[in-house]
Design a protein around this motif. Structure first.
Motif, PDB file in Angstrom:
ATOM      1  N   LEU A 175      13.383   5.438   0.589  1.00 55.34           N
ATOM      2  CA  LEU A 175      12.095   4.434   0.807  1.00 55.34           C
ATOM      3  C   LEU A 175      12.816   3.109   1.537  1.00 55.34           C
ATOM      4  O   LEU A 175      11.956   2.506   2.346  1.00 55.34           O
ATOM      5  N   LYS A 176      13.841   2.726   1.121  1.00 54.32           N
ATOM      6  CA  LYS A 176      14.393   1.542   1.568  1.00 54.32           C
ATOM      7  C   LYS A 176      14.693   1.772   2.948  1.00 54.32           C
ATOM      8  O   LYS A 176      14.680   0.616   3.858  1.00 54.32           O
ATOM      9  N   SER A 177      15.078   2.813   3.707  1.00 51.54           N
ATOM     10  CA  SER A 177      15.666   3.012   4.834  1.00 51.54           C
ATOM     11  C   SER A 177      14.464   3.452   5.913  1.00 51.54           C
ATOM     12  O   SER A 177      14.968   3.435   6.932  1.00 51.54           O
ATOM     13  N   ARG A 178      13.437   3.607   5.292  1.00 48.14           N
ATOM     14  CA  ARG A 178      12.365   3.938   6.179  1.00 48.14           C
ATOM     15  C   ARG A 178      11.818   2.898   7.421  1.00 48.14           C
ATOM     16  O   ARG A 178      11.834   1.563   6.892  1.00 48.14           O
ATOM     17  N   THR A 179      11.635   3.567   8.391  1.00 48.13           N
ATOM     18  CA  THR A 179      11.159   2.409   9.385  1.00 48.13           C
ATOM     19  C   THR A 179       9.648   2.664   9.803  1.00 48.13           C
ATOM     20  O   THR A 179       9.299   1.881  10.220  1.00 48.13           O
ATOM     21  N   ASP A 180       9.029   3.862   9.929  1.00 48.30           N
ATOM     22  CA  ASP A 180       7.737   4.132  10.155  1.00 48.30           C
ATOM     23  C   ASP A 180       7.085   4.861   9.008  1.00 48.30           C
ATOM     24  O   ASP A 180       7.172   6.073   8.645  1.00 48.30           O
ATOM     25  N   TRP A 181       6.416   4.257   8.125  1.00 47.55           N
ATOM     26  CA  TRP A 181       5.777   4.393   7.042  1.00 47.55           C
ATOM     27  C   TRP A 181       4.200   5.282   7.220  1.00 47.55           C
ATOM     28  O   TRP A 181       4.178   6.093   6.155  1.00 47.55           O
ATOM     29  N   ARG A 182       4.001   5.385   8.148  1.00 49.38           N
ATOM     30  CA  ARG A 182       2.749   6.560   8.540  1.00 49.38           C
ATOM     31  C   ARG A 182       2.860   7.506   9.073  1.00 49.38           C
ATOM     32  O   ARG A 182       1.839   8.042   9.231  1.00 49.38           O
ATOM     33  N   VAL A 183       3.954   8.171   9.496  1.00 42.87           N
ATOM     34  CA  VAL A 183       4.420   9.089   9.917  1.00 42.87           C
ATOM     35  C   VAL A 183       5.238  10.088   9.056  1.00 42.87           C
ATOM     36  O   VAL A 183       6.046   9.565   8.510  1.00 42.87           O
ATOM     37  N   GLY A 184       5.530  11.302   9.453  1.00 40.67           N
ATOM     38  CA  GLY A 184       6.707  12.263   8.687  1.00 40.67           C
ATOM     39  C   GLY A 184       6.123  12.846   7.400  1.00 40.67           C
ATOM     40  O   GLY A 184       6.850  13.328   6.609  1.00 40.67           O
ATOM     41  N   GLN A 185       4.984  12.386   7.010  1.00 42.28           N
ATOM     42  CA  GLN A 185       4.636  12.996   5.618  1.00 42.28           C
ATOM     43  C   GLN A 185       4.161  14.531   5.836  1.00 42.28           C
ATOM     44  O   GLN A 185       4.282  15.389   4.924  1.00 42.28           O
ATOM     45  N   GLU A 209       0.857  -1.169   0.035  1.00 40.44           N
ATOM     46  CA  GLU A 209       0.027   0.014   0.049  1.00 40.44           C
ATOM     47  C   GLU A 209       0.997   1.152  -0.024  1.00 40.44           C
ATOM     48  O   GLU A 209       0.541   2.003   0.693  1.00 40.44           O
ATOM     49  N   LEU A 210       1.761   1.364  -1.012  1.00 38.62           N
ATOM     50  CA  LEU A 210       2.679   2.535  -1.009  1.00 38.62           C
ATOM     51  C   LEU A 210       1.736   3.711  -1.611  1.00 38.62           C
ATOM     52  O   LEU A 210       1.213   3.713  -2.730  1.00 38.62           O
ATOM     53  N   VAL A 233      11.300  -2.053  -3.916  1.00 38.45           N
ATOM     54  CA  VAL A 233      12.277  -1.033  -3.958  1.00 38.45           C
ATOM     55  C   VAL A 233      13.541  -1.641  -3.863  1.00 38.45           C
ATOM     56  O   VAL A 233      14.137  -2.124  -2.844  1.00 38.45           O
ATOM     57  N   ASN A 234      14.198  -1.484  -4.997  1.00 43.46           N
ATOM     58  CA  ASN A 234      15.554  -1.832  -5.016  1.00 43.46           C
ATOM     59  C   ASN A 234      16.381  -1.050  -6.038  1.00 43.46           C
ATOM     60  O   ASN A 234      16.323   0.347  -5.916  1.00 43.46           O
ATOM     61  N   GLY A 235      17.044  -1.285  -7.072  1.00 39.99           N
ATOM     62  CA  GLY A 235      17.714  -0.551  -7.888  1.00 39.99           C
ATOM     63  C   GLY A 235      16.656   0.253  -8.915  1.00 39.99           C
ATOM     64  O   GLY A 235      16.880   1.193  -9.659  1.00 39.99           O
ATOM     65  N   SER A 236      15.323  -0.185  -9.034  1.00 45.04           N
ATOM     66  CA  SER A 236      14.127   0.517  -9.316  1.00 45.04           C
ATOM     67  C   SER A 236      13.039   0.490  -8.586  1.00 45.04           C
ATOM     68  O   SER A 236      13.023  -0.111  -7.334  1.00 45.04           O
ATOM     69  N   LEU A 237      12.141   1.428  -8.851  1.00 40.65           N
ATOM     70  CA  LEU A 237      10.786   1.431  -7.984  1.00 40.65           C
ATOM     71  C   LEU A 237       9.671   0.605  -8.982  1.00 40.65           C
ATOM     72  O   LEU A 237       9.235   1.004  -9.983  1.00 40.65           O
ATOM     73  N   TRP A 238       9.513  -0.422  -8.403  1.00 36.16           N
ATOM     74  CA  TRP A 238       8.393  -1.347  -9.100  1.00 36.16           C
ATOM     75  C   TRP A 238       7.003  -1.258  -8.344  1.00 36.16           C
ATOM     76  O   TRP A 238       7.233  -1.227  -7.150  1.00 36.16           O
ATOM     77  N   GLY A 239       6.207  -1.420  -9.122  1.00 35.31           N
ATOM     78  CA  GLY A 239       4.801  -1.158  -8.537  1.00 35.31           C
ATOM     79  C   GLY A 239       3.680  -2.356  -9.250  1.00 35.31           C
ATOM     80  O   GLY A 239       3.768  -2.651 -10.502  1.00 35.31           O
ATOM     81  N   TYR A 240       3.123  -3.177  -8.235  1.00 31.62           N
ATOM     82  CA  TYR A 240       2.058  -4.239  -8.760  1.00 31.62           C
ATOM     83  C   TYR A 240       0.765  -3.699  -8.348  1.00 31.62           C
ATOM     84  O   TYR A 240       0.704  -3.748  -7.063  1.00 31.62           O
ATOM     85  N   GLU A 241      -0.150  -3.786  -9.208  1.00 29.99           N
ATOM     86  CA  GLU A 241      -1.492  -3.632  -8.770  1.00 29.99           C
ATOM     87  C   GLU A 241      -2.241  -4.646  -9.113  1.00 29.99           C
ATOM     88  O   GLU A 241      -2.304  -5.524 -10.143  1.00 29.99           O
ATOM     89  N   ILE A 242      -3.066  -5.113  -8.132  1.00 34.45           N
ATOM     90  CA  ILE A 242      -3.760  -6.363  -8.170  1.00 34.45           C
ATOM     91  C   ILE A 242      -5.407  -6.213  -8.299  1.00 34.45           C
ATOM     92  O   ILE A 242      -5.990  -5.511  -7.838  1.00 34.45           O
ATOM     93  N   LYS A 243      -5.955  -6.792  -9.292  1.00 34.26           N
ATOM     94  CA  LYS A 243      -7.314  -6.813  -9.707  1.00 34.26           C
ATOM     95  C   LYS A 243      -7.789  -8.301  -9.511  1.00 34.26           C
ATOM     96  O   LYS A 243      -7.656  -8.953 -10.663  1.00 34.26           O
ATOM     97  N   VAL A 258       1.296  -3.460  -4.205  1.00 34.61           N
ATOM     98  CA  VAL A 258       2.850  -4.033  -3.484  1.00 34.61           C
ATOM     99  C   VAL A 258       3.792  -3.326  -4.446  1.00 34.61           C
ATOM    100  O   VAL A 258       3.927  -3.299  -5.458  1.00 34.61           O
ATOM    101  N   ALA A 259       4.764  -2.784  -3.781  1.00 32.60           N
ATOM    102  CA  ALA A 259       6.023  -2.027  -4.259  1.00 32.60           C
ATOM    103  C   ALA A 259       7.262  -2.988  -3.935  1.00 32.60           C
ATOM    104  O   ALA A 259       7.297  -3.375  -2.861  1.00 32.60           O
TER     105      ALA A 259
END
Length: 187
Positions: free
Chosen positions: A177-187, A28-29, A42-52, A39-40
């Motif tokens: 993105l790879k180093s974040r520890t708390d995804w729902r704060v700080g925005q 849920e990025l 994150v490595n050498g690229s930023l990949w995104g997968y949308e599920i239907k 689902v994302a």
């Protein structure tokens, strides 16, 4: 076949496709408050997968395509067989299409169309994935933070887009993105 069945099968596939230990998987990025990537990776690229899944509909897909196509390096639609034909007609050619099907109570994924690199990433969309402090830290690293330290995040993002090339912005975003520890704060 439900979303959770497809998601579990996709998670296993992604662990095999992205085996490097520095890959970070994010459920849920949020992309600019407009859509969320199911689902994302994150490595050498930023990949995104949308599920239907079969229980979903395709009403939100046009907006998701638009936003994903501005932001992600690579995108894939993981779609139930019942939606595949219609969905493929909606997608840009660079999107990967993965068809989810069920056989004897088990979910299976097959690549219908391989994906390629996004040809038109928008640096403004990418930079908005950074929290204010992260963006300011990036500017400070490059010696570009003077005059924006006390400004709102939009001004900081604007400075980044004006002063840094898109590949530098993308690399900074991936690292943060790879180093974040708390995804729902700080925005």
């Amino acid at each position: 076949m439900r979303d959770r069945d497809v998601r579990a099968c996709l998670a296993e596939r992604l662990r095999n496709e992205h085996p490097k230990p520095d890959t970070r998987f994010v459920d849920e990025l949020d992309l600019g408050g407009l859509v969320r990537v199911d689902v994302a990776a994150v490595n050498g690229s930023l990949w995104g997968y949308e599920i239907k899944s079969a229980r979903d509909n395709l009403r939100r897909l046009p907006l998701q395509i638009e936003i994903y196509s501005r932001t992600l390096d690579r995108a894939a639609l993981v779609v139930a067989e019942c939606h595949a034909t219609k969905a493929v007609q909606m997608l840009p050619e660079w999107w990967e299409v993965i068809v989810a099907s069920e056989h004897k109570g088990s979910t299976h994924l097959r690549t219908m169309r391989p994906g390629t690199q996004n040809p038109a990433v928008d640096p403004w969309a990418v930079v908005q994935l950074l929290w204010r402090d992260e963006a300011l830290d990036e500017l400070a690293y490059w010696g570009l933070d003077r005059g924006v330290r006390s400004k709102p995040r939009r001004d900081i993002w604007k400075r980044m887009v004006e002063q840094l090339d898109v590949s530098t912005i993308q690399a900074a975003v991936r690292t943060r993105l790879k180093s974040r520890t708390d995804w729902r704060v700080g925005q």
